[in-house]
Design an enzyme around this catalytic site. Structure first.
Site, mmCIF file in Angstrom:
data_model
loop_
_atom_site.group_PDB
_atom_site.id
_atom_site.type_symbol
_atom_site.label_atom_id
_atom_site.label_comp_id
_atom_site.label_asym_id
_atom_site.label_seq_id
_atom_site.Cartn_x
_atom_site.Cartn_y
_atom_site.Cartn_z
ATOM 1 N N VAL A 1 0.991 -1.119 -0.196
ATOM 2 C CA VAL A 1 0.035 -0.056 0.082
ATOM 3 C C VAL A 1 0.749 1.359 -0.203
ATOM 4 C CG1 VAL A 1 -1.648 1.220 1.562
ATOM 5 C CG2 VAL A 1 -2.056 -1.236 1.234
ATOM 6 N N ASP A 2 1.856 1.331 0.713
ATOM 7 C CA ASP A 2 2.994 2.400 0.997
ATOM 8 C C ASP A 2 3.306 2.771 -0.422
ATOM 9 O OD1 ASP A 2 3.963 4.533 2.576
ATOM 10 O OD2 ASP A 2 5.250 3.340 3.689
#
Length: 649
Positions: free
Chosen positions: A388-389
């Protein structure tokens, strides 16, 4: 106002040009960046033991790893002979036992001075019986401790339905990939080939067969006592589990692993999962020539890294590779320091585009089946486990670069990020709603990192990405994220930085997000964070933070200033509207003063974390990206028509 009279912007321009040139020169021919990702002694030591488990010993490589392990051994009052988890840290008994075991396997004389120092330090802290679960499992594989030293983790866990309190779908991606092959090992209980019959009996205060309390507290809650009782009850029952269900469970583990082998990038693209997979295949009688076994072994070997620049003739083993993360961060620095249409920036973006994961619904889909794929992994390939990051950071640079050909990729990333938001309003790194916190109290989870709950830093990045894109319909998701950050702010005004060291990292990330989301600069949340950062500036103008802040050290403090942490603090202050503050000018001046002749910066202290208090990381690229980004942003704000940071990152 900016002090344009006394501040030497010509010198700043030169510093930025040198850093930009250096970063550009380190770009690979195909447009990507990849720097070393260094951990502690644990991974290279485990690799040596893996070779001895398999009897696939490479004497030349092991000798090189030995050079590295000796080179990072402690020799200070706080660590007189053991190995730390990070540069200049205190001795960690688990890392020290593994390093000692590996050096003895390599052939180091136990009576050599460095081995005596290590042994004395280990015994002074209770001996090898007091190591963590993963280390005790490693020792059990070599017959150095009895299997009762390890928690009961039956392979039948692979068969449990979702309503059961403990399943592989209730733990994090990294735990899932590490545990699946490990469950087979814990069930089959193989013994290493260990051709040199290396033993470490001398590291035990009490003979290992006589130790009665391998699995003990301190327990972090009453859950710990309950799970310890369950562990005790299961021990006599496990050997009576039906053979048919056991065989079915082992096959379920294999069936889970096989589609996720991920070629030579390995299961989960992380060393522990890869190594466990190799040992699983070996234990199950696979030939080394079997395609799956050969692929798993190749993935492990791919992580071996030359370290002659540190110690002549040294090598170590990286925990994983970080090209997508490195490339996206480098691209942000290039964008800030360069000009639109920059060739290096375009090449980096073009390299990132085909690595978007569009055709695999990975493990994240178990909780979020309606979220369309669109993420990027951290590594070269890891299709089942997009990050996600990384996805938010890649999405921001593709949007900023403005190539119309990349709009579809940005939109796919946006849809996936929206789909991955947890009920709390925050975002985790790989999974959604992974908040079964009671699982961090089972005996196996003595590291306390079995889960992937939402965190402030990842949430901040997702808010920044969505806010930068500016879709009106995303505003509810952004507001829920902002509310999450408001709840997570520490009393002193900082935020905990789960994936970077530490409160400076979390506070920078959060301030960038709040700025992008349009939170007023006089909002108490912003004001308190700014005050916290200003109060932690060091006398020389920089900032630093000790990895011990993941334990009990004071947040945001260290005995020296560091380029990465200084850049994060500056970027956070500028995002909060403090670009003209005298503290920012002092921080920029400090970065200039410690820039090396070749335009780069270096730092020995670690700057990130895998598992807090268990496993730390040093991104070698961080002092390349972040100081350049901070200096260029300062210059751009000083020369621009607005003092407002325009981008989410």
């Amino acid at each position: 106002m900016f002090d344009t009279i006394s501040f030497d912007f010509d010198a700043l321009d030169q510093a930025i040009s040198r850093a930009h040139a250096r970063l550009s020169a380190e770009q690979r021919a195909d447009g990507h960046y990849v720097y070393e990702l260094e951990a502690d002694a644990t991974i290279p030591a485990e690799y040596v033991l893996l070779e001895h488990f398999l009897d696939r010993i490479d004497p030349e490589l092991e000798a090189r790893i030995g050079v590295f392990l000796r080179g990072i051994q402690g020799n200070s009052p706080q660590n007189p002979g053991g190995w730390p988890l990070f540069h200049d840290g205190a001795m960690d008994i688990s890392a020290s036992v593994k390093a000692y075991f590996a050096l003895k396997a390599i052939g180091d004389d136990p009576d050599a001075p460095h081995m005596r120092r290590a042994r004395e330090a280990i015994l002074a802290r209770g001996g090898a019986a007091r190591t963590n679960v993963f280390t005790r499992i490693q020792l059990a594989l070599f017959g150095a401790v009895p299997w009762r030293a390890c928690p009961v983790m039956p392979v039948e866990i692979m068969l449990l339905p979702d309503w059961f309190p403990i399943t592989i779908w209730k733990i994090s991606y990294w735990s899932r990939t590490v545990i699946a092959p490990l469950l087979v090992l814990l069930t089959e209980r193989p013994i290493a080939r260990n051709p040199r019959n290396v033993r470490i009996d001398e590291l035990f205060v009490t003979p290992p067969d006589q130790v009665t309390d391998y699995i003990r507290g301190p327990y972090r809650s009453n859950w710990g006592y309950l799970f310890k009782a369950i562990d005790s009850a299961l021990r006599p029952l496990e050997r009576h589990f039906p053979a048919r269900s056991r065989k079915r469970a082992i096959q379920a583990a294999i069936d889970f692993i096989t589609p996720r082998l991920n070629g030579e990038d390995g299961l989960g693209a992380i060393y522990p999962a890869m190594a466990n997979t190799v040992m699983m295949y070996h234990t199950l009688g696979y030939s080394p020539d079997h395609p799956d076994y050969a692929t798993a072994w190749a993935s492990v070997r791919k992580l071996v890294t030359d370290a002659s620049y540190r110690f002549e003739g040294a090598s170590y083993v990286q925990p994983c590779l970080s090209p997508v993360w490195d490339t996206s961060l480098a691209a942000h620095a290039l964008a800030e320091a360069g000009s639109p249409g920059d060739a290096q920036l375009a090449a980096a973006c073009d390299w990132l585009i085909p690595r978007q994961i569009l055709d695999v619904k990975g493990d994240w889909a178990y909780r979020k089946p309606d979220a369309p794929p669109g993420g990027w992994a951290f590594q070269y390939n890891n299709a089942h486990y997009p990050d996600v990051d990384d996805t938010a950071v890649v999405g921001m640079i593709l949007d900023r670069n403005g190539d119309p050909a990349h709009r579809e990729a940005v939109e796919r990333a946006r849809q996936w990020i929206l789909g991955m938001q947890s009920r709390s309003g925050g975002w985790g790194a790989f999974d959604s709603d992974n908040e079964f916190h009671y699982l961090n109290h089972i005996p196996f989870a003595d590291h306390g990192a079995l889960l992937d709950p939402p965190t402030a830093d990842v949430t901040a990045r997702c808010i920044s990405f969505l806010a930068q894109l500016g879709h009106a319909e995303d505003r509810p998701a952004i507001e829920r994220g902002v509310a999450y950050l408001r709840r997570e702010q520490e009393q002193d005004g900082s935020w905990f930085g789960r994936w970077g060291t530490n409160y400076i990292y979390g506070t920078w990330s959060s301030l960038c997000a709040l700025n992008a989301a349009g939170v007023a600069q006089d909002d108490p949340m912003m004001v308190r964070a700014v005050e916290w950062l200003l109060a932690r500036q060091r006398p020389d103008g920089g900032w630093g933070e000790d990895c011990e802040t993941y334990a009990h050290a004071k947040p945001g403090e260290y005995h020296e200033s560091l380029p990465s942490q200084t850049a994060w603090a500056l970027l956070g202050l500028m995002a909060a509207g403090q670009a003209e503050h005298e503290a920012v000018a002092r921080g920029i001046a400090w970065l200039q003063s410690v820039q090396e002749d070749d335009g780069s910066w270096t730092e020995q202290p670690y700057n990130a974390v895998g598992f807090p208090r268990v496993f730390y990381l040093r991104y070698h690229g961080y002092p390349r990206f972040f100081p350049l980004l901070a200096m260029a942003r300062y210059r751009n704000l000083a020369r621009g028509n607005s003092r407002q940071v325009q981008f989410g990152f």
